[in-house]
Design a protein around this motif. Structure first.
Motif, PDB file in Angstrom:
ATOM      1  N   ARG A  41       0.876  -1.176   0.000  1.00 37.96           N
ATOM      2  CA  ARG A  41       0.000   0.000   0.000  1.00 37.96           C
ATOM      3  C   ARG A  41       0.906   1.217   0.000  1.00 37.96           C
ATOM      4  O   ARG A  41       1.915   1.222   0.697  1.00 37.96           O
ATOM      5  N   CYS A  42       0.540   2.220  -0.733  1.00 33.23           N
ATOM      6  CA  CYS A  42       1.362   3.425  -0.774  1.00 33.23           C
ATOM      7  C   CYS A  42       1.561   3.961   0.651  1.00 33.23           C
ATOM      8  O   CYS A  42       0.599   4.076   1.418  1.00 33.23           O
ATOM      9  N   LEU A  43       2.808   4.250   0.993  1.00 28.27           N
ATOM     10  CA  LEU A  43       3.094   4.719   2.346  1.00 28.27           C
ATOM     11  C   LEU A  43       2.609   6.157   2.551  1.00 28.27           C
ATOM     12  O   LEU A  43       2.510   6.624   3.681  1.00 28.27           O
ATOM     13  N   HIS A  44       2.290   6.844   1.452  1.00 25.77           N
ATOM     14  CA  HIS A  44       1.882   8.250   1.558  1.00 25.77           C
ATOM     15  C   HIS A  44       0.362   8.404   1.570  1.00 25.77           C
ATOM     16  O   HIS A  44      -0.183   9.176   2.362  1.00 25.77           O
ATOM     17  N   CYS A  45      -0.359   7.657   0.669  1.00 26.37           N
ATOM     18  CA  CYS A  45      -1.816   7.850   0.582  1.00 26.37           C
ATOM     19  C   CYS A  45      -2.594   6.560   0.835  1.00 26.37           C
ATOM     20  O   CYS A  45      -3.819   6.538   0.746  1.00 26.37           O
ATOM     21  N   GLN A  46      -1.869   5.453   1.111  1.00 27.41           N
ATOM     22  CA  GLN A  46      -2.491   4.164   1.413  1.00 27.41           C
ATOM     23  C   GLN A  46      -3.206   3.528   0.223  1.00 27.41           C
ATOM     24  O   GLN A  46      -3.963   2.575   0.376  1.00 27.41           O
ATOM     25  N   TYR A  47      -3.019   4.055  -0.968  1.00 20.80           N
ATOM     26  CA  TYR A  47      -3.632   3.452  -2.157  1.00 20.80           C
ATOM     27  C   TYR A  47      -3.038   2.049  -2.347  1.00 20.80           C
ATOM     28  O   TYR A  47      -1.818   1.872  -2.263  1.00 20.80           O
ATOM     29  N   PRO A  48      -3.900   1.044  -2.624  1.00 24.01           N
ATOM     30  CA  PRO A  48      -3.403  -0.340  -2.615  1.00 24.01           C
ATOM     31  C   PRO A  48      -2.761  -0.817  -3.913  1.00 24.01           C
ATOM     32  O   PRO A  48      -2.615  -2.021  -4.094  1.00 24.01           O
ATOM     33  N   GLU A  62       6.241   2.856  -7.385  1.00 23.80           N
ATOM     34  CA  GLU A  62       5.532   4.130  -7.543  1.00 23.80           C
ATOM     35  C   GLU A  62       4.036   3.905  -7.392  1.00 23.80           C
ATOM     36  O   GLU A  62       3.481   2.925  -7.916  1.00 23.80           O
ATOM     37  N   CYS A  63       3.411   4.803  -6.654  1.00 19.79           N
ATOM     38  CA  CYS A  63       1.973   4.702  -6.388  1.00 19.79           C
ATOM     39  C   CYS A  63       1.195   5.092  -7.652  1.00 19.79           C
ATOM     40  O   CYS A  63       1.519   6.090  -8.299  1.00 19.79           O
ATOM     41  N   ARG A  64       0.157   4.301  -7.993  1.00 15.90           N
ATOM     42  CA  ARG A  64      -0.632   4.601  -9.185  1.00 15.90           C
ATOM     43  C   ARG A  64      -1.559   5.794  -8.949  1.00 15.90           C
ATOM     44  O   ARG A  64      -2.079   6.373  -9.905  1.00 15.90           O
ATOM     45  N   ALA A  65      -1.773   6.158  -7.698  1.00 10.66           N
ATOM     46  CA  ALA A  65      -2.678   7.280  -7.417  1.00 10.66           C
ATOM     47  C   ALA A  65      -1.905   8.594  -7.265  1.00 10.66           C
ATOM     48  O   ALA A  65      -2.074   9.521  -8.041  1.00 10.66           O
ATOM     49  N   CYS A  66      -1.007   8.650  -6.259  1.00  9.67           N
ATOM     50  CA  CYS A  66      -0.343   9.939  -5.985  1.00  9.67           C
ATOM     51  C   CYS A  66       1.021  10.066  -6.653  1.00  9.67           C
ATOM     52  O   CYS A  66       1.644  11.123  -6.588  1.00  9.67           O
ATOM     53  N   ARG A  67       1.503   8.960  -7.283  1.00 13.66           N
ATOM     54  CA  ARG A  67       2.772   8.960  -8.020  1.00 13.66           C
ATOM     55  C   ARG A  67       4.005   9.125  -7.141  1.00 13.66           C
ATOM     56  O   ARG A  67       5.106   9.348  -7.647  1.00 13.66           O
TER      57      ARG A  67
HETATM   58 ZN   LIG Z   1       0.077   7.158  -2.999  1.00 13.99          ZN
END
Ligand SMILES: [Zn+2]
Length: 297
Positions: A41-48, A62-67
């Motif tokens: 899970r993204c450590l910044h926004c928790q996007y899975p 790299e997070c697919r939501a917040c990049r």
């Molecule tokens: Zn994120």
């Protein structure tokens, strides 16, 4: 000879370790699977949903939501280290498997690095062991004992407080079947009431049932935190009583280990690290926690 099921439990052999964790890719995969069993899970926004950026020697996601990007080693003891993960794993394996401890000099030879690197790796790992076990407090029936521990140095005084030895508290929580269950080895500033009070509040759960050999500073102070039972055997060394069998045996082994493995270092300065490593190993061997899970438990 009777077979000791703890001593004879199957471990991870060197060939098996090399087969499973011999390459950088294998170690990165093992770390990723052990850290993020349910997926990252993204450590910044928790996007899975994160994807791995290709072409990087050090795994980066790299997070697919917040990049925002997250390194595989971020937040671990490997963070920002230039040492390959496979050498970190080898160090963890060697330190974790060495029943009587492993000196930085021995680690240097095994890893093929310089002494300073080996020393830093060893102390980082021991610090992680110390922090991990500091989360626990001992509960139930707990045997406690005091000892001066450290390496022998020629010319040192005999008895209490010789040179290069420091006061330590050993405490062993017993299982419901009265077998050893959890160990803490802690340096203390002295066997004073104030020092033992600090130690007791840190290491004992309120309500623990403490058994000691009745050193005078134990009683009043430990009773403030836990129930205390002192055993003083007239004319006999209390440590010879069956009641203190586990803690006495253990302290004997610790003293031998420190004398033989770490005889040349300034024990007083790093006592917390060396004692934490011994206790950490002891506690995981009892629970049969396999490598590499041992890193995180
Ligand atoms: Zn994120």
């Amino acid at each position: 000879m009777a077979m000791n099921r703890i001593q004879f439990q199957p471990g991870l052999s060197i060939p098996a370790f090399q087969q499973q964790f011999g390459s950088e890719d294998q170690c990165q995969t093992a770390l990723e699977q052990t850290r993020w069993q349910q997926g990252l899970r993204c450590l910044h926004c928790q996007y899975p949903a994160c994807y791995r950026i290709q072409g990087r020697t050090n795994a980066l996601f790299e997070c697919r939501a917040c990049r925002k990007q997250t390194s595989l080693t971020a937040g671990t003891l490997f963070e920002k280290s230039s040492l390959p993960l496979r050498l970190w794993f080898l160090a963890l394996y060697l330190i974790g498997e060495a029943k009587t401890g492993l000196s930085a000099l021995a680690l240097k030879c095994q890893l093929g690095v310089n002494y300073r690197t080996a020393w830093l790796v060893q102390h980082k790992i021991m610090q992680a062991m110390l922090e991990r076990d500091a989360r626990y407090q001992l509960d139930g029936v707990v045997q406690v004992d005091d000892a001066y521990l450290g390496g022998e140095r020629s010319g040192g005084k005999a008895g209490r407080g010789p040179e290069n030895k420091i006061p330590c508290m050993a405490a062993m929580a017993l299982h419901v079947w009265r077998h050893p269950w959890y160990l803490k080895l802690s340096p203390v500033v002295g066997f004073t009431q104030q020092a033992i009070r600090v130690w007791a509040e840190c290491c004992l759960q309120p309500g623990a049932y403490v058994i000691s050999d009745g050193l005078s500073c134990f009683g009043v102070v430990i009773r403030a935190v836990a129930t205390h039972e002192a055993h003083v055997a007239g004319g006999k060394n209390p440590k010879d009583l069956p009641l203190f069998r586990w803690i006495s045996t253990l302290l004997g082994n610790v003293k031998a280990s420190l004398s033989w493995i770490y005889h040349a270092f300034a024990f007083g300065k790093y006592a917390g690290h060396y004692l934490a490593a011994i206790a950490y190993r002891f506690n995981r061997v009892l629970r049969k926690i396999p490598f590499p899970k041992i890193i995180f438990y």
